[in-house]
Design an enzyme around this catalytic site. Structure first.
Site, short mmCIF file in Angstrom:
data_model
loop_
_atom_site.label_atom_id
_atom_site.label_comp_id
_atom_site.label_asym_id
_atom_site.label_seq_id
_atom_site.Cartn_x
_atom_site.Cartn_y
_atom_site.Cartn_z
N SER A 10 0.84 -1.20 0.00
CA SER A 10 0.00 0.00 0.00
C SER A 10 0.88 1.26 0.00
O SER A 10 1.69 1.43 -0.89
CB SER A 10 -0.98 -0.04 1.18
OG SER A 10 -2.03 0.87 0.99
N ASP B 159 -9.67 -4.00 -5.86
CA ASP B 159 -9.20 -3.11 -4.79
C ASP B 159 -10.03 -1.83 -4.79
O ASP B 159 -10.06 -1.10 -5.78
CB ASP B 159 -7.72 -2.79 -5.02
CG ASP B 159 -7.04 -2.19 -3.80
OD1 ASP B 159 -7.67 -1.40 -3.08
OD2 ASP B 159 -5.86 -2.51 -3.58
N HIS C 61 -8.39 -4.60 -1.29
CA HIS C 61 -7.16 -4.07 -0.71
C HIS C 61 -6.62 -5.04 0.34
O HIS C 61 -7.38 -5.71 1.04
CB HIS C 61 -7.44 -2.70 -0.08
CG HIS C 61 -6.22 -1.87 0.09
ND1 HIS C 61 -5.42 -1.49 -0.95
CD2 HIS C 61 -5.65 -1.33 1.22
CE1 HIS C 61 -4.42 -0.75 -0.51
NE2 HIS C 61 -4.54 -0.64 0.81
#
Length: 273
Positions: A123, A216, A248
């Protein structure tokens, strides 16, 4: 400087200090074997706003990623960086690079093979890991391979690429991306471009494995497609893996094979000299 011998970890090693900020630290874990060890530098996520090098978030923790990296024969450095509530970009990138420099400076004492440094981020940490990999012109900051899990790569296109059920407006003044650069992304186009890894691709980039869930809702998977497209267009070595049905942090997918794919990638990408 004296460090404990492997496999005793090195905890809270101070790698950089800036006046007015907390000391920047890392934790280092090494296999119970004879070194020198290839190294994985792990960069945590958290929208550049939160997160810690001490443990993984609830989505990733069950996979035991750090333990598996060390069991695979790699040393593991879990690094810290200033969050967006503390300082704006490029501060967090400077901090990760400071950790790389410190690890190189002490590689011999720590039992690390400085010719075989890799970086792995998820991320926001994936974003920083990509930048480290693509801007390693200084040999003291360079890595030889990178694994990028669902990282932002172009702050200016995130909103346009958003999932139909996206959870945030990336151009909003209070979005994580806007907080990173110090104001609304589109209003600060120059700063946003400077913080976008796609603008640093070159044929000299180290091998990158880019992995992203195709569902995501936080970081659009188009970000990884865009990065991969830019890299391959200039002939840089890159691999793209889209995980079907994964949100995600790969929610909805089995993490174990993705970790193994990462280790397999490192095993074939880091040179044995």
């Amino acid at each position: 400087m004296a460090f404990p011998e492997p496999p005793v970890p090195v905890i809270d090693a101070i790698v950089a200090e800036y006046p007015g900020y907390r000391p920047l630290m890392l934790d280092l874990f090494r296999p119970d074997a004879a070194g020198p060890f290839p190294l994985v530098i792990w960069v945590h996520g958290g929208a550049w706003r939160f997160g810690t090098n001490k443990y993984d978030g609830p989505q990733l923790a069950p996979a035991g990623i750090g333990d598996r990296i060390v069991a695979g024969g790699y040393a593991l450095a879990r690094v810290t960086y200033r969050l967006s509530g503390e300082a704006t970009f490029p501060a967090p990138l400077d901090d990760v690079k400071a950790a790389v420099r410190w690890l190189r400076r002490h590689a011999t004492e720590l039992g690390l093979d400085e010719r075989r440094f890799a970086i792995w981020g998820e991320s926001a940490g994936g974003h920083l890991a990509t930048l480290v990999a693509l801007t390693g012109d200084d040999p003291a900051e360079a890595v030889r391979a990178g694994i990028i899990w669902y990282g932002p790569s172009d702050l200016l296109t995130m909103a346009a690429q958003n999932h139909p059920e996206g959870l945030q407006d990336h151009d909003a003044p209070e979005s994580p991306e806007s907080r990173l650069v110090g104001g609304p992304v589109q209003d600060l186009a120059k700063e946003s471009a400077a913080a976008s890894p796609v603008n640093y691709v070159s044929p000299d980039a180290p091998p990158l494995l880019i992995v992203h869930g195709d569902q995501d809702r936080v970081v659009p998977c188009g970000q990884s497609r865009e990065l991969y497209g830019r890299l391959t267009a200039v002939g840089a070595p890159a691999e793209l893996r889209l995980v079907p049905g994964a949100d995600h942090c790969f929610v909805g997918a089995d993490l174990a094979p993705l970790v193994q794919e990462g280790l397999d990638f490192l095993n074939r990408s880091l040179p044995v000299i």
